[in-house]
Write a protein that holds these residues in place. Sequence first.
Motif: not given
Length: 254
Positions: A5-14, A57-65
């Motif tokens: 049930g786990t899904e990948d999530l992208l956050i648009v914005g940083a 990385e922003v707070d340990g989360v990568p900015v992928l592009g």
Amino acid sequence: MSGPGTEDLLIVGAGGFARETAQAVRDAAAADLADGRAPRWRLAGHLDDDPALHGREVDGVPVLGGCGLVRERPRTRVVVCVGSPRDYAVRARLVRRLDLPEHRYATVVHPAAAVSGSSVLGAGSVLLAHCVLTAAVRVGAHVAVMPQAVLTHDDVVEDFATLASGVRLGGGVRVERGAYVGAGALVREHTTVGAWSLTGMGSTVLGDVPAGEVWAGSPARRLREADGPALDALRADGEKSGRGPETRMGSPVR
């Protein structure tokens, strides 16, 4: 730990709102694990059109592009987390530009938020810590509800609206499409905050706020017309000055 049930999530914005949402996702995952459940979301990273952030990385989360990468990951869910009082129409513009089907958008709720079973949330909306939806509250799509906001019975918050930290809505309030309600504002019951309007922080709203205007103070009074991006959004929606027609809200998600 993850599961089927786990899904990948992208956050648009940083920026700030995106970072707060990322923390909410991590807090939700920790709460799921503590309860013996697989996390609902696996945080894949941020997307942002600022090339200076790419690969960092922003707070340990990568900015992928850049934001266009959402199309290269069609199975990944998305939440758009941009906007500020200086340009609170930017979230709507970006959603329009991405042109994704509604099912791609996630709804993120911090585990410390209290959402009643009679309330509904639209796709792409974010509820941060300690906000409360009491009874029969309807929140549309791509709505930002910041920490400690309280939405009471029968409130309706339409698509792309923003409720900043500590906002209090009396019962039966309607916040129309794209409106921005500033931090600590109090809105009297059965009033309407018009589409793409801006209500200043700490305001006490005792009557309807017309669409496309800036109101502030206690009691709140008209200061001026809203800035260009908000008025452009109002015109794009086909609204007229004053209270506009009811807009279609996004499909609700429990």
